[in-house]
Design a protein around this motif. Structure first.
Motif, PDB file in Angstrom:
ATOM      1  N   UNK A  47     -29.688 -14.884   3.972  1.00 28.24           N
ATOM      2  CA  UNK A  47     -28.811 -14.289   2.961  1.00 28.24           C
ATOM      3  C   UNK A  47     -29.129 -12.824   2.724  1.00 28.24           C
ATOM      4  N   UNK A  48     -30.416 -12.447   2.846  1.00 26.29           N
ATOM      5  CA  UNK A  48     -30.825 -11.068   2.573  1.00 26.29           C
ATOM      6  C   UNK A  48     -30.597 -10.131   3.752  1.00 26.29           C
ATOM      7  N   UNK A  49     -30.424 -10.659   4.959  1.00 25.93           N
ATOM      8  CA  UNK A  49     -30.228  -9.797   6.121  1.00 25.93           C
ATOM      9  C   UNK A  49     -28.910  -9.039   6.011  1.00 25.93           C
ATOM     10  N   UNK A  50     -28.868  -7.794   6.470  1.00 25.61           N
ATOM     11  CA  UNK A  50     -27.602  -7.045   6.433  1.00 25.61           C
ATOM     12  C   UNK A  50     -26.584  -7.643   7.392  1.00 25.61           C
ATOM     13  N   UNK A  51     -25.346  -7.650   6.954  1.00 22.30           N
ATOM     14  CA  UNK A  51     -24.273  -8.221   7.757  1.00 22.30           C
ATOM     15  C   UNK A  51     -23.845  -7.227   8.826  1.00 22.30           C
ATOM     16  N   UNK A  52     -23.479  -7.749  10.007  1.00 21.24           N
ATOM     17  CA  UNK A  52     -22.935  -6.898  11.051  1.00 21.24           C
ATOM     18  C   UNK A  52     -21.601  -6.322  10.569  1.00 21.24           C
ATOM     19  N   UNK A  53     -21.399  -5.042  10.834  1.00 25.00           N
ATOM     20  CA  UNK A  53     -20.288  -4.329  10.201  1.00 25.00           C
ATOM     21  C   UNK A  53     -18.938  -4.572  10.865  1.00 25.00           C
ATOM     22  N   UNK A  54     -18.896  -5.065  12.096  1.00 27.56           N
ATOM     23  CA  UNK A  54     -17.645  -5.116  12.850  1.00 27.56           C
ATOM     24  C   UNK A  54     -17.175  -6.562  12.998  1.00 27.56           C
ATOM     25  N   UNK A  55     -16.009  -6.839  12.427  1.00 29.11           N
ATOM     26  CA  UNK A  55     -15.395  -8.164  12.517  1.00 29.11           C
ATOM     27  C   UNK A  55     -14.309  -8.132  13.587  1.00 29.11           C
ATOM     28  N   UNK A  56     -14.301  -9.106  14.468  1.00 28.32           N
ATOM     29  CA  UNK A  56     -13.340  -9.129  15.576  1.00 28.32           C
ATOM     30  C   UNK A  56     -12.668 -10.491  15.645  1.00 28.32           C
ATOM     31  N   UNK A  57     -11.394 -10.459  16.066  1.00 24.90           N
ATOM     32  CA  UNK A  57     -10.620 -11.649  16.428  1.00 24.90           C
ATOM     33  C   UNK A  57     -10.086 -11.394  17.823  1.00 24.90           C
ATOM     34  N   UNK A  58     -10.488 -12.197  18.782  1.00 21.45           N
ATOM     35  CA  UNK A  58     -10.116 -11.932  20.164  1.00 21.45           C
ATOM     36  C   UNK A  58      -9.835 -13.232  20.901  1.00 21.45           C
ATOM     37  N   UNK A  59      -8.951 -13.129  21.899  1.00 21.07           N
ATOM     38  CA  UNK A  59      -8.678 -14.231  22.816  1.00 21.07           C
ATOM     39  C   UNK A  59      -9.234 -13.810  24.177  1.00 21.07           C
ATOM     40  N   UNK A  60     -10.424 -14.259  24.483  1.00 16.36           N
ATOM     41  CA  UNK A  60     -11.145 -13.800  25.671  1.00 16.36           C
ATOM     42  C   UNK A  60     -10.847 -14.742  26.835  1.00 16.36           C
TER      43      UNK A  60
END
Length: 514
Positions: free
Chosen positions: A452-465
């Motif tokens: 919970x204390x770790x910083x969240x990754x800043x980039x959110x992605x939605x992709x169809x790979x």
């Protein structure tokens, strides 16, 4: 560079009920590379389970090697027939402790002297007696007053002590004049800590850091007598003994030559440490580029930092019930139960009045704390006064510019802690986590709080790979946090938080561009 109590050694019979679930949720590696982390997880989580339970790890072997070279109380090589051989004796050094109490309560003075006794025993000494004196400030001549110095001399003569250890840093003049009174060797707290570091340093970087700190301490305390103070001849002209007419200048004393050599050696050590620091910075930059969060385990010496690292990752680092047992930092890559990768760094333990020479020499190592995203501040719950230890650690944080780093208080050794002490800590630090590295109690709660204390990754992605780019999906599993994943006829639909470089590659397969 940290130490831990032997209570932190992981025993099969002491694992908590949720330990198996936790072990499956966390993976461990030795480096920052994702493939290395996977191989490390297989080695630690798979092959290690197939090894015999009594097979020693690296830390246990280092501990056995250290104890094999340690002197044992009561054993000696004293010879009965000394008519034709030299009289020899091998025994622990016998010391008397002396401290000056300038502020605080008598309990604070007793706790400080108790810690000095633990430091002395760690260095390989046998403590015979301890004295404290109440003064507004240390005596400028002998550190203690004239009467107390005479009392100290009488105790040294009565006990047969070899050394007097002072609970403070003495000036060169105080050191010399107190030795003149007590007639035995006098050592201050700084020299004692440096001696422990010299015994426990194992890596080339650690040895160079300790040597630099020792030389910085020794330089203003050089002493000489007799020929050491005599001047050398100046010029080298013909005739005369070692010089021309009038010797062409007074030359320099032997002690000045020693100072010059020490300065040259210190300059050489600083250059070596600068090269080693470059390698450490390169590894740190790789983690920053990949946006891998860094968690530093810091705290007072012997609080159980190495034990907690072993419990969390199975790192197998050296664990001993001694102050400053481990000095060299250990970095392990791990993964939270929700899939986010991070690094755990075990650092050198702190202590009251940590010598500034050590802070400067170990600055490149302590930068692991200052550059981290989160500090796990480990507290010894079994100590009678843990709040004084917390204040001492925060002072070091301020010295290394780590006071602004987010902090998670972790109280270790709760199985041996006083309930009243824990109650006070809960009131003062309501968000703290209580664990026992020995039994595994509270480890599951610690992992949840850490995630919970770790910083969240800043980039959110939605992709169809597409299925042909399975390498991208593998990287998302290694470096990111997956929210949802679905296999469709056209490829893998994935929703995740990922680092910036990986987000740029995944954006090519965003549904809006399909």
């Amino acid at each position: 560079m940290n130490t831990a109590d032997t209570r932190g050694i992981s025993e099969p019979g002491h694992e908590a009920a949720g330990e198996d679930v936790f072990r499956e949720a966390i993976t461990v590696g030795d480096g920052v590379d994702g493939d290395d982390a996977t191989r490390g997880a297989e080695a630690d989580g798979g092959d290690r389970r197939n090894e015999p339970r009594n097979a020693p790890d690296q830390g246990e072997m280092e501990l056995a090697e250290r104890h094999a070279l340690r002197r044992v109380q009561g054993l000696s090589t004293e010879l009965t027939d000394i008519t034709e051989v030299e009289y020899r004796s091998l025994r622990l050094e016998r010391v008397v402790l002396i401290g000056v109490w300038t502020s605080g309560t008598q309990t604070d003075a007793d706790n400080s002297l108790t810690e000095l006794a633990a430091l002395s025993e760690t260095a390989g000494a046998l403590v015979l007696e301890g004295l404290t004196q109440r003064r507004s400030k240390p005596d400028p001549a002998t550190y203690v007053g004239k009467g107390k110095a005479a009392e100290l001399r009488d105790i040294v003569e009565a006990t047969g002590a070899d050394t007097v250890i002072c609970d403070g840093e003495l000036t060169p003049g105080q050191l010399r004049q107190l030795e003149d009174v007590v007639k035995v060797k006098v050592v201050d707290r700084t020299a004692l800590i440096l001696d422990i570091f010299a015994q426990h340093a194992s890596s080339s970087e650690g040895k160079a850091q300790v040597e630099l700190a020792q030389l910085s301490y020794l330089l203003p305390r050089l002493r000489g007598w007799g020929d050491s103070l005599s001047r050398q001849a100046g010029g080298s002209g013909g005739g005369g003994a070692g010089g021309g007419v009038g010797l062409r200048g007074p030359g320099e004393t032997k002690i000045e030559t020693d100072r010059r050599r020490i300065n040259d050696k210190m300059a050489k050590l600083r250059r070596q440490l600068a090269h080693m620091r470059t390698a450490r910075d390169v590894k740190r930059d790789v983690r920053r580029t990949r946006e891998v969060p860094s968690v530093a385990i810091a705290g007072y010496t012997n609080a159980g930092k190495s034990s907690l690292l072993n419990r969390l990752t199975g790192a197998g680092v050296l664990v001993e019930n001694a102050l400053f047992a481990t000095l060299d930092p250990t970095v392990r890559q791990a993964r939270t139960p929700d899939g986010r990768g991070f690094t755990l760094s075990d650092t050198v333990g702190f202590v009251r009045h940590l010598p500034h020479q050590l802070v400067e020499a170990f600055r490149s190592t302590l930068e692991e704390v200052a550059d981290s995203d989160l500090i796990l501040h480990v507290i010894d719950g079994s100590h009678p006064d843990p709040e004084s230890q917390i204040r001492a650690v925060h002072e070091v944080f301020a010295d290394i510019e780590a006071a602004e780093v987010p902090e998670l208080i972790v109280v270790n050794k709760v199985d041996a802690a006083d309930p009243d002490v824990l109650k006070v800590l809960r009131t003062r630090y309501p968000n703290m986590v209580e664990v026992s590295a020995r039994t595994g109690e509270g480890v599951t709660e610690l992992v949840a709080a850490l995630a919970e204390a770790l910083p969240e990754l800043a980039h959110e992605v939605n992709a169809l790979v597409p299925y042909s780019r399975g390498d991208l999906i593998a990287k998302v599993h290694q470096e990111g946090r997956i929210i949802s994943e679905e296999h469709t006829g056209d490829g893998t639909a994935i929703h995740a938080f990922v680092p910036e470089l990986l987000a740029a590659k995944l954006n090519e397969y965003a549904p809006s561009r399909a």
